[in-house]
Write an enzyme that holds these catalytic residues in place. Sequence first.
Site, PDB file in Angstrom:
ATOM      1  CG  ASN A 150      48.047  50.392 136.362  1.00  0.00           C
ATOM      2  OD1 ASN A 150      46.820  50.478 136.212  1.00  0.00           O
ATOM      3  ND2 ASN A 150      48.471  52.370 136.841  1.00  0.00           N
TER       4      ASN A 150
ATOM      5  N   GLY B 172      57.110  43.753 138.451  1.00  0.00           N
ATOM      6  CA  GLY B 172      57.896  44.047 138.468  1.00  0.00           C
ATOM      7  C   GLY B 172      56.824  44.298 137.003  1.00  0.00           C
TER       8      GLY B 172
ATOM      9  CG  ASP C  68      55.084  59.559 133.475  1.00  0.00           C
ATOM     10  OD1 ASP C  68      54.235  58.385 132.757  1.00  0.00           O
ATOM     11  OD2 ASP C  68      55.506  60.316 133.922  1.00  0.00           O
TER      12      ASP C  68
END
Length: 290
Positions: free
Chosen positions: A179, A210, A238
């Site tokens: 991330n 996004g 996940d």
Amino acid sequence: MTIFNFGSINIDNFYHVSHMPAPGETLSAQEHSVGLGGKGANQSVAVTRAGSNVRHIGAVGPEGSWCVETLKEAGVGVNHVATLNVPTGHANILVDAEGENQIVLYSGANTAMTVTFIEDALKDAAAGDTLILQNETNLTTEAAKLARARAMRVIYSAAPFTAEAAKKMLPVTDMLVLNQIEAQQLTEALGVALADLEVPVVLITKGADGAVWIENGVETAQVPAFPVTPVDTTGAGDCFIGYVAAGLDQGMMPEDAMRFGAAASALKVTRFGTADAIPKRDEVDRFLQG
């Protein structure tokens, strides 16, 4: 092709609260529920619901047999899920009124596996198959090396994040998933730019903004998130990764696989829960068509 997932299996305890507790605060939960979770289990369920064949490699304790049955009922291959004399991993998850979460993990059986066990689980893997990994098990690097020796594609989610673990995985990873915060932490720890990370593909997830696909240091695809009203963001990443891995396994181009994953995770965050809240392929297809 087959996707192998060397990943965690957790018992998730959910506590729905009005707000996240401050240090020293005692807070009454409005609701409590129990479900199957763990980054590994969540990703395996996402892969199979996306329509790909997945075999889970992992472990539970004596009280975790229902977790294995739940995976099996979802369509996940469980022949390489061991029962050890160690408690099943578990997570205590607080979910507030805005759908945000805080999680406390206990690793348990997830970090009690052996290299021999992984070797046996991968003995039927073939070139072109995929191994997906996360940071909730032991022996992640060893598993990746075994997969590389069989010419498998290695997809590694560097979460829960530590720069040390991610650094060890770079030489044996084909696709690194981070991330935005993890990407910043890793590049700062290594002293390099994102484009200079020594891994063929980096997939950066940006939550409501996004995701971005970077291949050989060049951004080649970007997809927006679908606007939804979230009630529980637990396991959304996940779900996204499992669907992306399945999309790639099914021959989708990166941008299409990312859009596939974005749609699935958008549906997931509108539901409470983790593995049980991951949508099925037909739901995602209808969402994309709408």
